[in-house]
Design an enzyme around this catalytic site. Structure first.
Site, PDB file in Angstrom:
ATOM      1  N   HIS A 182       0.836  -1.210   0.000  1.00  8.67           N
ATOM      2  CA  HIS A 182       0.000   0.000   0.000  1.00  8.67           C
ATOM      3  C   HIS A 182       0.869   1.258   0.000  1.00  8.67           C
ATOM      4  CE1 HIS A 182      -2.751   2.921   2.331  1.00  8.67           C
ATOM      5  NE2 HIS A 182      -3.118   2.921   1.066  1.00  8.67           N
TER       6      HIS A 182
HETATM    7 CA    CA Z   1       0.424  -0.318  -4.286  1.00  6.54          CA
END
Ligand code: CA
Ligand code: TV7
Ligand code: ZN
Length: 396
Positions: A182
């Site tokens: 992320h």
């Molecule tokens: Ca990513």
């Protein structure tokens, strides 16, 4: 040398610094800066330097880095050396650095930080001054670094610094992140603004997978008076996603964001740990699908500035293959499958399990076993629908 003509249409600039590639995080650490040397050697062996402008960058200055990072943290980063690490052990807890951790203090760490950040800032400036339509920095993309601390192999957030540069001349920047992790640092930095939309595709499993953020409902401040509400978008995935699924999802979601948000500049983080066969990641993507994302964004970037940056990627030979292929997509060249005969580090690509001297072995690069695909059609459709729902609040 290989008969590649400079294609009309896109001016591409390639930003690098040889010194950045020579640093070592430590023996068993998965982040290997020499994958950048491997990438550059492939790019040069194919003759792609004749189709772009090549820039060797200077290190970023303290003032440039302070545009995002706190002075306290920068002072600490610039002063700490491996031998002092015991003495200032307590500061590890404050600034996120430490022996045997994700962000070790290694020899030349400060130089390394200034070099990869300098290259991203230079790349952004080259776009701003219209010297390039597409600027590439494979050494950057360190998306986890926070204002006051290091995280997940990232000390300085070169992406935030580059986006800040772009925001001095354009109203809106779209950030797209295909690293398997992320893009939390970038999302956090622009959480409360509607001038930057962040869109990250990643493996999401808060129990077991770093950094644990990036669920589908993490879309910005819940206080709707805050301009950032609905401008942070996330596409949480599981292990084993394949080329067709990823391409379909990427085109739908990224295409919708470009259309609705209508940015003047796009920053694409191309972390190569989303490839199959990665040492840390467990997706099944081939270079073809990873490159498809670059090509898709390029095709949608007409009259928009495009910054292409690196990120993760822990199986160096495949990182080099993917980023060389993606450099060729940026300049609009088609590369032959057989690797050039005289590349340095040739042995790294030669054995059958290393891909047998081909750029796209067996039309794919995955020579290792595939990971079980944990996605069904319903789940993937729900992710698309979620992005569409969020974008209803966005109008430009
Ligand atoms: Ca990513
Ligand atoms: C952008 N995974 C960065 C991705 C950062 C991932 C992690 C390691 C790792 C670190 C090592 C090491 C490792 C084999 C893998 C919870 C912990 C577990 C530290 C040992 N081997 C990017 C960060 C992630 C360090 N961190 O997005 C030294 O794997 O999972 C974690 C956190 C606590 C700290 N320990 C790991 O791709 C560039 N780290 C070997 C030596
Ligand atoms: Zn990653």
């Amino acid at each position: 040398a290989n008969g590649i003509e400079r294609p009309k249409g896109y001016n591409v600039s390639f930003h690098f610094n040889s010194k950045a590639e020579q640093h070592h995080f430590g023996q068993s650490h998965p982040m290997k800066p020499w994958r950048l040397t491997l990438t550059k050697q492939l790019v040069l062996s194919y003759g792609l330097q004749f189709a772009m402008d090549i820039f060797e960058t200077l290190p970023a200055t303290m003032d440039q880095l302070a545009a995002f990072h706190s002075r306290d943290y920068l002072e600490y980063l610039s002063r700490i050396t491996p031998d002092q690490s015991e003495v200032i052990a307590n500061n590890f807890k404050i600034f996120g650095l430490g022996p045997e951790g994700d962000c070790p203090v290694f020899d030349g760490m400060w130089d390394y930080c200034r070099l990869y950040s300098g290259a991203s800032i230079d790349a952004a400036r080259n776009l701003i001054s219209n010297q390039a339509d597409i600027a590439i920095n494979w050494s950057g993309g360190l998306h986890h670094a926070m204002k006051k601390w290091a995280s997940g192999f990232c000390y300085i957030n070169d992406i935030v610094l580059a986006i800040q540069q772009l925001l001095t001349v354009v109203p809106r920047v779209l950030y797209v992140d295909i690293d398997i992790h992320h893009g939390d640092g970038v999302q956090h930095a622009f959480w409360s603004t509607d001038r930057v939309m962040t869109l990250s595709y990643h493996k999401f499993d808060p129990e077991t997978f770093f950094p644990g953020t990036g669920g589908k409902d993490e879309t910005g401040p819940k206080n709707l008076v805050n301009p950032g509400a609905h401008y942070s978008l996330n596409v949480p995935l599981h292990d084993g996603i394949d080329d067709a699924q990823y391409e379909d999802l990427f085109d739908h979601c990224t295409g919708a964001c470009i259309e609705k948000f209508n940015p003047q500049a796009i920053v694409l983080q191309c972390g190569a740990d989303s490839l199959g066969g990665d040492r840390l990641g467990k997706f099944n993507l081939n270079i073809k699908a990873h490159g498809h994302c670059v090509d898709f964004v390029k095709r949608r970037s007409h009259n928009r500035r495009l910054l292409v940056i690196g990120g993760g990627g822990y199986t160096p030979r495949n990182v080099a293959r993917a980023w060389c292929h993606e450099t060729s997509l940026c300049v609009g060249a088609t590369l032959r499958n057989q690797l050039p005969a005289h590349i340095p580090y040739r042995q790294a690509f030669m054995s059958a399990e290393n891909g047998g001297g081909e750029l796209y072995p067996n039309l794919s690069h995955i020579t290792t076993r595939r990971h079980e695909n944990k996605h069904d059609k319903g789940y993937l459709e729900s992710l698309k629908k979620n992005i569409d729902e969020q974008l209803k609040y966005v109008e430009n």
